[in-house]
Design a protein around this motif. Sequence first.
Motif, PDB file in Angstrom:
ATOM      1  N   GLN A   4       0.834  -1.201   0.000  1.00  0.00           N
ATOM      2  CA  GLN A   4       0.000   0.000   0.000  1.00  0.00           C
ATOM      3  C   GLN A   4       0.868   1.251   0.000  1.00  0.00           C
ATOM      4  OE1 GLN A   4      -2.586  -0.187   3.399  1.00  0.00           O
ATOM      5  NE2 GLN A   4      -4.116  -1.440   2.378  1.00  0.00           N
ATOM      6  N   PHE A  53      -4.872  -2.778  -2.121  1.00  0.00           N
ATOM      7  CA  PHE A  53      -6.102  -2.046  -2.361  1.00  0.00           C
ATOM      8  C   PHE A  53      -6.967  -2.806  -3.345  1.00  0.00           C
ATOM      9  CE2 PHE A  53      -3.158   1.495  -1.370  1.00  0.00           C
ATOM     10  CZ  PHE A  53      -3.856   2.083  -0.328  1.00  0.00           C
ATOM     11  N   ILE A 127      -8.837   7.287  -1.199  1.00  0.00           N
ATOM     12  CA  ILE A 127      -8.956   6.135  -0.304  1.00  0.00           C
ATOM     13  C   ILE A 127     -10.296   6.241   0.414  1.00  0.00           C
ATOM     14  CG2 ILE A 127      -7.998   4.967   1.718  1.00  0.00           C
ATOM     15  CD1 ILE A 127      -5.261   5.984   0.889  1.00  0.00           C
TER      16      ILE A 127
END
Length: 199
Positions: A4, A53, A127
């Motif tokens: 990430q 993700f 996000i």
Amino acid sequence: MNYQQQLLARFLLAPQTSYDQSHSARVRQHVSASGSFKRAAVMIPLVPRQNSFNVVLTRRASHLKHHPGQIAFPGGGYESQDTDLIETAIRETKEETGILCNRERILGQLPSLPTISGYIVTPYLSIISPNYRPDLDPNEVDDLFEVPIKHLLNPVNMRTEKFTIDGIKHNIYAIPYGDYAIWGATAQMIRLLSKQLWY
């Protein structure tokens, strides 16, 4: 640094690249030179999952005038009450999917992409909470699903088809994922993101 963190660092530090030239040529063939593009924005929602993700995508409702049934990022046209295109992306994402985004979680944007439907679309990356609860607007969206970002960014999964219109060769990109086929402007944006992140 986990995956990430690596991905976010690469995105924030990477120089912007450009879309496929054949896409721009195809748009010019379809959109009148005298016509102006309408502004629009989409959100590329990143969901933290297992040290990586997932990316949220939607399937557009089958009755829509533009691109019915296609896989797309949530988003839509700029409206006069929007302060800027970030607000457009946030508002449209909420209206279409029920997903809440906020400015503080916007990571940045990709270059704007003109489309054959007469829009110039600016994609924003954000996000979002892994605990989001979809609330789909059936007038806009038939389905919502997540795809691992590693699948989307891997060039091995990108299919390329060539076709000719009025003597000009064009590339069409598509990314298969299960029962879904991600193509058109959405695949263009993903391809550019993959290039920008030096995958």
